[in-house]
Design a protein around this motif. Structure first.
Motif, PDB file in Angstrom:
ATOM      1  N   SER A   2      -6.154  -2.006  17.561  1.00 37.50           N
ATOM      2  CA  SER A   2      -4.790  -2.522  17.549  1.00 37.50           C
ATOM      3  C   SER A   2      -3.803  -1.430  17.923  1.00 37.50           C
ATOM      4  CB  SER A   2      -4.444  -3.084  16.158  1.00 37.50           C
ATOM      5  OG  SER A   2      -4.506  -2.073  15.180  1.00 37.50           O
ATOM      6  N   GLN A   3      -2.681  -1.862  18.487  1.00 36.16           N
ATOM      7  CA  GLN A   3      -1.651  -0.931  18.911  1.00 36.16           C
ATOM      8  C   GLN A   3      -0.905  -0.386  17.700  1.00 36.16           C
ATOM      9  OE1 GLN A   3       1.410  -2.665  21.391  1.00 36.16           O
ATOM     10  NE2 GLN A   3       1.227  -0.992  22.847  1.00 36.16           N
ATOM     11  N   LEU A   4      -0.492   0.885  17.782  1.00 41.00           N
ATOM     12  CA  LEU A   4       0.183   1.544  16.664  1.00 41.00           C
ATOM     13  C   LEU A   4       1.691   1.567  16.908  1.00 41.00           C
ATOM     14  CD1 LEU A   4       0.042   3.306  14.042  1.00 41.00           C
ATOM     15  CD2 LEU A   4      -0.103   5.292  15.561  1.00 41.00           C
ATOM     16  N   LEU A   5       2.457   1.233  15.881  1.00 48.20           N
ATOM     17  CA  LEU A   5       3.916   1.328  15.921  1.00 48.20           C
ATOM     18  C   LEU A   5       4.372   2.278  14.829  1.00 48.20           C
ATOM     19  CD1 LEU A   5       6.718   0.334  16.938  1.00 48.20           C
ATOM     20  CD2 LEU A   5       6.608  -1.399  15.133  1.00 48.20           C
ATOM     21  N   ARG A   6       5.145   3.292  15.221  1.00 42.54           N
ATOM     22  CA  ARG A   6       5.749   4.204  14.260  1.00 42.54           C
ATOM     23  C   ARG A   6       7.200   3.782  14.047  1.00 42.54           C
ATOM     24  NH1 ARG A   6       2.748   8.883  13.547  1.00 42.54           N
ATOM     25  NH2 ARG A   6       1.015   9.153  15.014  1.00 42.54           N
ATOM     26  N   LEU A   7       7.566   3.538  12.789  1.00 45.66           N
ATOM     27  CA  LEU A   7       8.922   3.124  12.500  1.00 45.66           C
ATOM     28  C   LEU A   7       9.484   3.883  11.318  1.00 45.66           C
ATOM     29  CD1 LEU A   7       8.967  -0.155  10.459  1.00 45.66           C
ATOM     30  CD2 LEU A   7       6.825   0.652  11.399  1.00 45.66           C
ATOM     31  N   ASP A  27       3.599  -8.251   0.664  1.00 46.91           N
ATOM     32  CA  ASP A  27       3.359  -9.536   1.314  1.00 46.91           C
ATOM     33  C   ASP A  27       2.307  -9.467   2.406  1.00 46.91           C
ATOM     34  OD1 ASP A  27       5.191 -10.615  -0.377  1.00 46.91           O
ATOM     35  OD2 ASP A  27       6.704 -11.091   1.136  1.00 46.91           O
ATOM     36  N   THR A  28       2.024  -8.265   2.922  1.00 47.19           N
ATOM     37  CA  THR A  28       0.946  -8.122   3.899  1.00 47.19           C
ATOM     38  C   THR A  28      -0.372  -7.741   3.223  1.00 47.19           C
ATOM     39  OG1 THR A  28       1.563  -5.807   4.315  1.00 47.19           O
ATOM     40  CG2 THR A  28       2.481  -7.482   5.795  1.00 47.19           C
ATOM     41  N   LYS A  29      -0.358  -7.771   1.885  1.00 47.37           N
ATOM     42  CA  LYS A  29      -1.559  -7.465   1.090  1.00 47.37           C
ATOM     43  C   LYS A  29      -2.119  -6.091   1.430  1.00 47.37           C
ATOM     44  CE  LYS A  29      -2.795 -12.333   0.442  1.00 47.37           C
ATOM     45  NZ  LYS A  29      -1.491 -12.824   0.959  1.00 47.37           N
ATOM     46  N   SER A  30      -1.201  -5.113   1.532  1.00 47.36           N
ATOM     47  CA  SER A  30      -1.584  -3.743   1.876  1.00 47.36           C
ATOM     48  C   SER A  30      -1.547  -2.817   0.666  1.00 47.36           C
ATOM     49  CB  SER A  30      -0.653  -3.203   2.972  1.00 47.36           C
ATOM     50  OG  SER A  30      -0.681  -4.018   4.112  1.00 47.36           O
ATOM     51  N   TYR A  76       1.237   3.488   5.317  1.00 48.25           N
ATOM     52  CA  TYR A  76       0.406   2.998   6.404  1.00 48.25           C
ATOM     53  C   TYR A  76      -0.075   1.596   6.059  1.00 48.25           C
ATOM     54  CZ  TYR A  76       0.336   8.054   6.982  1.00 48.25           C
ATOM     55  OH  TYR A  76       0.708   9.378   7.090  1.00 48.25           O
ATOM     56  N   PHE A  77       0.109   0.665   6.976  1.00 51.96           N
ATOM     57  CA  PHE A  77      -0.401  -0.674   6.757  1.00 51.96           C
ATOM     58  C   PHE A  77      -0.726  -1.289   8.107  1.00 51.96           C
ATOM     59  CE2 PHE A  77       4.119  -1.167   7.315  1.00 51.96           C
ATOM     60  CZ  PHE A  77       4.323  -2.409   7.918  1.00 51.96           C
ATOM     61  N   ALA A  78      -1.398  -2.431   8.066  1.00 51.07           N
ATOM     62  CA  ALA A  78      -1.843  -3.060   9.308  1.00 51.07           C
ATOM     63  C   ALA A  78      -1.902  -4.563   9.133  1.00 51.07           C
ATOM     64  CB  ALA A  78      -3.214  -2.515   9.728  1.00 51.07           C
ATOM     65  N   THR A  79      -1.731  -5.255  10.246  1.00 48.96           N
ATOM     66  CA  THR A  79      -1.940  -6.699  10.325  1.00 48.96           C
ATOM     67  C   THR A  79      -2.965  -6.918  11.430  1.00 48.96           C
ATOM     68  OG1 THR A  79      -0.232  -7.117  12.003  1.00 48.96           O
ATOM     69  CG2 THR A  79       0.487  -7.021   9.700  1.00 48.96           C
ATOM     70  N   PRO A  80      -3.452  -8.136  11.600  1.00 45.98           N
ATOM     71  CA  PRO A  80      -4.411  -8.374  12.693  1.00 45.98           C
ATOM     72  C   PRO A  80      -3.847  -8.033  14.072  1.00 45.98           C
ATOM     73  CG  PRO A  80      -4.497 -10.186  11.128  1.00 45.98           C
ATOM     74  CD  PRO A  80      -3.341  -9.314  10.710  1.00 45.98           C
ATOM     75  N   LYS A  81      -2.522  -7.981  14.214  1.00 46.17           N
ATOM     76  CA  LYS A  81      -1.913  -7.754  15.523  1.00 46.17           C
ATOM     77  C   LYS A  81      -1.568  -6.292  15.793  1.00 46.17           C
ATOM     78  CE  LYS A  81       0.141 -12.367  15.828  1.00 46.17           C
ATOM     79  NZ  LYS A  81       1.385 -13.153  16.016  1.00 46.17           N
TER      80      LYS A  81
END
Length: 442
Positions: A2-7, A27-30, A76-81
């Motif tokens: 997956s693509q990484l976004l730094r914010l 809410d993203t269960k991270s 650090y967290f992630a979603t399927p996208k």
């Protein structure tokens, strides 16, 4: 992969940044189960009926006790996208330096405002810092929308005011998105709210998952600051000589011609080694070891660059400083400049302008730069440095200003003038006599 976004998040005090980040994680269960249990217990001890999600971010004891963010907290967290690296930065004016740190590598900035207060002084300051650091995408989260009764007119007024400010800072309209949210109850953070039927845009997470992400300096010429020279001198590798580091900009392939700076010697890349084996090419962000055709005298701090488009070598250059020191900067200050892996002695010979992030104007020839000030200066270094304009390359156009007395960081520096407004002076102050930082030394 997956693509990484730094914010990075930013905003004024009590706008709810940590709660918003906590809501995203929750809410993203991270969040790990034991961490969530600890938050529930701490919230219950405070007499709260619902978990205080800001505790998922505010890790320092002093932060929890005061209810404010002091240090930059990375999560650090992630979603399927998409995967995310998020820097939650402080809101207090005195910690603006931490905001500079968190935003320095960000591809997107999330600015929060309290819907009851709208755009305030610190909002404008943080927007100016994000623009100065070249953060390409902005999101304005109008938080606590529930406390104004989900009023559309309030949201619209704030959105128009901020959009006008962002435009003056140079942001294209398409790169600025405004979203009404309530971090406390979760409106439009991850899940769409039924309380804002008048809002038809994306939720915050939907926008984060779909906003275009471009690698820094993806079209820039090749830049490679040398971190370490590898010479095993073993029976297996008796003559191996490799130059290790991370590619700061551009791409490199075996057979490409490069130039080593500051010596100016040209050579050719004969190999690219990585922990996973040799490669034929590599690009910005990759950590590699370069092998060269000639035995060139290269050491830590040198820069290997594209021979067809090398950076300029200069011992005097214009720069924009975000002043982070408690003591003010005055013309004539003796400092150290750390550019890439090289540290050299330098002199700040002139203070040209000080930027007023509230009025988007400049003060010409200021007497000093104080904590959190942004200004244009002239720097003279004891040795020539291979530099690019920050607008062309964030990595090789940036440097640190260090106090030679104690090694503390005094400023973040950007070569050139990333904000055009810094070249538009409106007010003039008397030019000070040259002197050292704060006061002349013995």
């Amino acid at each position: 992969m997956s693509q990484l976004l730094r914010l990075a998040t930013a905003g004024s005090v009590d706008d709810g940044k940590s709660t918003l980040v906590g809501r995203l994680l929750y809410d993203t269960k991270s969040v790990l189960a034991d961490t969530l249990d600890a938050v529930h217990r701490a919230s219950a001890d405070r007499g709260l009926s619902t978990p205080d999600l800001s505790l998922l971010v505010d890790g320092l004891r002093s932060e929890r006790e005061q209810g404010i963010t002091i240090d930059v907290a990375y999560r650090y967290f992630a979603t399927p996208k998409r995967s995310f690296v998020l820097a939650d930065t402080p809101g207090h004016v005195q910690y603006t330096r931490n905001t500079v740190t968190g935003a320095s590598t960000a591809q997107l900035g999330v600015l929060l405002v309290d819907a009851r207060n709208g755009v305030v002084e610190q909002t404008r300051r943080h927007a100016a810092v994000l623009a100065l650091l070249g953060v390409p995408q902005l999101v304005l989260a109008v938080n606590k929308i529930d406390l104004v009764g989900y009023d559309e007119q309030t949201y619209t007024r704030i959105a128009k005011e901020f959009s006008a400010h962002a435009t003056e800072l140079g942001y294209p309209e398409a790169n600025v998105v405004t979203i009404p949210v309530s971090a406390l109850v979760g409106d439009n953070v991850v899940d769409r709210s039924e309380q804002t039927p008048w809002y038809t845009g994306p939720t915050l997470l939907e926008h984060l998952e779909t906003v275009p992400v471009h690698a820094d300096a993806e079209d820039a010429p090749f830049r490679f600051p040398v971190q370490y020279v590898i010479r095993p001198r073993t029976a297996e590798f008796p003559d191996y000589r490799g130059y290790a580091g991370q590619i700061a900009a551009g791409q490199i392939s075996v057979g490409d011609e490069v130039v080593v700076l500051p010596s100016g010697i040209s050579t050719t890349v004969t190999g690219i080694d990585t922990p996973h084996g040799p490669k034929q090419s590599a690009e910005s962000g990759e950590s590699v070891t370069l092998l060269l055709a000639n035995d060139v005298d290269i050491s830590r701090g040198d820069l290997i660059a594209a021979a067809a488009a090398p950076p300029r070598l200069s011992d005097e250059f214009d720069a924009t400083l975000c002043w982070l020191g408690d003591k003010p900067l005055r013309a004539g200050a003796r400092v150290l400049v750390k550019h890439g892996a090289r540290t050299v002695q330098a002199l700040v010979t002139q203070l040209r302008t000080r930027f007023d992030e509230q009025t988007l104007s400049s003060v010409d020839a200021p007497k000093s730069l104080s904590l959190n000030d942004i200004g244009r200066v002239v720097v003279r270094s004891a040795e020539p440095l291979p530099i690019d304009d920050y607008a062309d390359s964030r990595r090789t156009g940036a440097f640190l200003v260090i106090d030679p007395a104690d090694g503390s960081t005094l400023a973040g520096g950007l070569v050139g003038a990333p904000l055009n407004q810094l070249d538009q002076p409106e007010i003039t102050e008397a030019e000070p006599a040259a002197q050292d930082l704060v006061s002349p030394g013995p």
